[in-house]
Enzyme design. Structure first.
Site, short mmCIF file in Angstrom:
data_model
loop_
_atom_site.label_atom_id
_atom_site.label_comp_id
_atom_site.label_asym_id
_atom_site.label_seq_id
_atom_site.Cartn_x
_atom_site.Cartn_y
_atom_site.Cartn_z
CG HIS A 1 -6.78 -3.00 3.10
ND1 HIS A 1 -6.03 -1.88 2.82
CD2 HIS A 1 -8.03 -2.76 2.62
CE1 HIS A 1 -6.80 -0.99 2.20
NE2 HIS A 1 -8.02 -1.51 2.06
CD GLU B 1 -10.95 6.10 0.96
OE1 GLU B 1 -9.78 6.04 0.55
OE2 GLU B 1 -11.27 6.74 1.98
CB VAL B 2 -10.10 1.66 -5.02
CG1 VAL B 2 -9.76 1.23 -6.44
CG2 VAL B 2 -9.12 2.71 -4.52
CG HIS C 1 -9.01 -2.94 -2.33
ND1 HIS C 1 -10.11 -2.32 -2.94
CD2 HIS C 1 -8.71 -2.17 -1.25
CE1 HIS C 1 -10.43 -1.23 -2.26
NE2 HIS C 1 -9.59 -1.13 -1.22
CG ASP D 1 -2.02 1.00 1.16
OD1 ASP D 1 -1.72 2.21 1.26
OD2 ASP D 1 -3.18 0.60 1.01
CB ILE D 2 1.05 4.32 -2.09
CG1 ILE D 2 -0.40 4.80 -2.14
CG2 ILE D 2 1.43 3.54 -3.33
CD1 ILE D 2 -0.67 5.83 -3.22
#
Length: 125
Positions: free
Chosen positions: A112, A105-106, A110, A39-40
């Site tokens: 995590h 949010e995306v 996904h 993750d960025i």
């Protein structure tokens, strides 16, 4: 801004661009079913995102519309990443945000993977 988990898939989302190689990532795993990368904006010492290679908006979309082979491959990939990162012991947390209340949010499914420290309670009180 949180998204609607039932919206149509948007092939312009950031994870779709990462899958196509249009945006770089710090990849840790890739197979036919999943891509995993750091993750960025990490929220733990180790924070990895695992995304399916197919165009699925959310867990609801994926579980209803993916093939059994895609589902098995993706779930196995999540486990493979956790093992490869040495997280099985002392432990780790999986999180998938779905829809507006889940603060997704995306608009690409996904998961995590958080690890590397004591993570505390599941939800703030």
């Amino acid at each position: 801004m949180p998204i609607d988990a039932t919206q149509p898939y948007d092939p312009g989302n950031i994870f779709a661009k990462i899958l196509r190689g249009e945006i770089p990532c710090r990849e840790v795993y890739r197979d036919d079913w999943a891509l995993a990368f750091h993750d960025i904006n990490p929220q733990a010492p180790l924070h990895i995102l695992v995304i399916p290679t197919g165009p699925y908006v959310s867990w609801a979309d994926f579980s209803a519309n993916a093939s059994a082979e895609e589902i098995a491959g993706f779930v196995r990939a999540v486990g493979d990443v956790a093992r490869q990162q040495g997280l099985v012991e002392p432990g780790y947390r999986l999180l998938a945000n779905i829809g507006q209340h889940g603060h997704q949010e995306v608009p690409h499914l996904h998961v995590h993977i958080f690890g590397g420290r004591q993570l505390g309670a599941m939800l703030p009180r």
